[in-house]
Motif scaffolding. Structure first.
Motif, PDB file in Angstrom:
ATOM      1  N   GLY A 104       0.809  -1.208   0.000  1.00  0.00           N
ATOM      2  CA  GLY A 104       0.000   0.000   0.000  1.00  0.00           C
ATOM      3  C   GLY A 104       0.842   1.258   0.000  1.00  0.00           C
ATOM      4  O   GLY A 104       2.075   1.233  -0.013  1.00  0.00           O
ATOM      5  N   ARG A 105       0.159   2.394   0.035  1.00  0.00           N
ATOM      6  CA  ARG A 105       0.816   3.696  -0.002  1.00  0.00           C
ATOM      7  C   ARG A 105       1.353   4.062   1.369  1.00  0.00           C
ATOM      8  O   ARG A 105       0.671   3.915   2.378  1.00  0.00           O
ATOM      9  N   ARG A 129       3.173   7.368   3.215  1.00  0.00           N
ATOM     10  CA  ARG A 129       3.578   8.769   3.104  1.00  0.00           C
ATOM     11  C   ARG A 129       4.533   9.111   4.234  1.00  0.00           C
ATOM     12  O   ARG A 129       4.227   8.935   5.411  1.00  0.00           O
ATOM     13  N   THR A 131       4.207   1.410  -1.943  1.00  0.00           N
ATOM     14  CA  THR A 131       4.385   2.599  -2.776  1.00  0.00           C
ATOM     15  C   THR A 131       4.730   3.765  -1.852  1.00  0.00           C
ATOM     16  O   THR A 131       3.916   4.160  -1.020  1.00  0.00           O
ATOM     17  N   GLU A 142       5.596   7.590  -0.860  1.00  0.00           N
ATOM     18  CA  GLU A 142       5.497   9.010  -1.197  1.00  0.00           C
ATOM     19  C   GLU A 142       6.385   9.753  -0.206  1.00  0.00           C
ATOM     20  O   GLU A 142       6.045   9.899   0.970  1.00  0.00           O
ATOM     21  N   LYS A 146       3.367  -1.428   7.310  1.00  0.00           N
ATOM     22  CA  LYS A 146       4.240  -0.692   6.398  1.00  0.00           C
ATOM     23  C   LYS A 146       5.030   0.389   7.135  1.00  0.00           C
ATOM     24  O   LYS A 146       6.203   0.643   6.800  1.00  0.00           O
TER      25      LYS A 146
END
Length: 316
Positions: free
Chosen positions: A92-93, A95, A122, A124, A282
């Motif tokens: 997952g994302r 940040r 992923t 950011e 994550k």
């Protein structure tokens, strides 16, 4: 109505103080956020939020329900992740926010090893030298140097930052080499100012129990660490910056260490994340990876000593 989704939306609205910001963080239409909160209030027969044209505040019933929601959502995530960790890699994302110099010099070059381990994440990666509001800006965790001023965040200490004072050979050939911190008042110095307050930071020096902290005279002040180093390389004045940004320039002869016998105060480095959120898988693996990167870095690991370059001679 999906009750868990409605709870998550409600918590995000309270955290950010805005339906609009909550919608941005959750990547939902603002109308959906409003509809879910209204449905939640209807199902509970209680008003959870006070709404005005300028702000959103929580009611007394809403505050009590918010605390329960945070615990429930944390328990649900923990249960889901305890199972997922046994079956799949974190995904997952993610940040993250980091200081600019630390990001460009240390973390980004090491990122291939992170993606080799966790190809389904992923990332950011925001790079800024200004403090940010993690909840309002939807950031999962941040790397921060210096004292922790926000007590609402959970922090893990992962490294240390030492500082070096240096100048370009051209500058020193023109203005001479200072022998004592008090000599700096007769020099040009490149200052660094807070992006949040605008305050210019004083420089500090320690040697054999003697401590000196003085404001530095200068014709320029900057608030980006990479730009700051470039100012030193351009000969604009003496600079004081993290050793991981300056020492390679010293070792390659583009800068010369100044006052090597004087040590500046080291700063701790932490990874921080909101305390009202269970640490996701994550985030956990990113924290562990950063800790490993710093532990293997000679200038960032806990207990690292300030770097001192070999003595250099200058000729006019």
């Amino acid at each position: 109505m999906n009750k868990l989704q409605a709870m998550e939306v409600f918590v995000q609205v309270v955290d950010t103080g805005s339906f609009t910001r909550a919608a941005q963080v959750l990547d939902l239409p603002k109308a959906s956020v409003s509809t879910l909160v209204q449905a939640l209030e209807a199902s509970l027969s209680a008003k959870l939020l006070h709404r005005t044209t300028r702000m959103v505040t929580v009611t007394s019933d809403g505050a009590a329900y918010y605390e329960r929601c945070v615990r429930i959502l944390s328990d649900v995530r923990e249960a889901e992740e305890s199972l997922s960790r046994m079956r799949i890699n974190p995904s997952g994302r993610l940040r993250v926010d980091t200081p600019t110099g630390l990001s460009s010099e240390i973390l980004v070059p090491a990122l291939p090893s992170f993606f080799e381990r966790y190809p389904d994440i992923t990332l950011e990666l925001g790079s800024t030298d200004r403090p940010i509001d993690l909840v309002e800006e939807g950031v999962d965790c941040a790397v921060r140097g210096g004292p922790l001023l926000d007590t609402s965040l959970i922090a893990r200490r992962v490294g240390i930052i030492n500082f070096v004072t240096a100048a370009s050979p051209a500058y020193l050939a023109r203005y001479g080499m200072p022998q004592h911190p008090n000599d700096l008042v007769r020099h040009r110095c490149v200052n660094y100012f807070s992006a949040k307050t605008g305050k210019v930071y004083d420089w500090d020096f320690n040697r054999d129990g003697e401590r000196i902290e003085v404001p530095m005279p200068g014709v320029i002040a900057l608030n980006d660490s990479n730009t700051y180093v470039q100012a030193g390389l351009a000969g604009l004045g003496i600079v004081q910056m993290t050793d991981y940004l300056l020492m390679r320039h010293v070792e390659e002869g583009r800068m010369v260490q100044v006052l090597p016998d004087w040590v500046s105060d080291a700063l701790p480095v932490h990874i921080v994340y909101p305390q009202n959120r269970h640490m996701s898988a994550k985030v956990r693996v990113f924290v562990e990876w950063v800790s490993e990167v710093f532990a293997n870095h000679p200038q960032m690991r806990l207990g690292a000593q300030p770097a001192v370059a070999p003595a250099a001679s200058l000729t006019a």
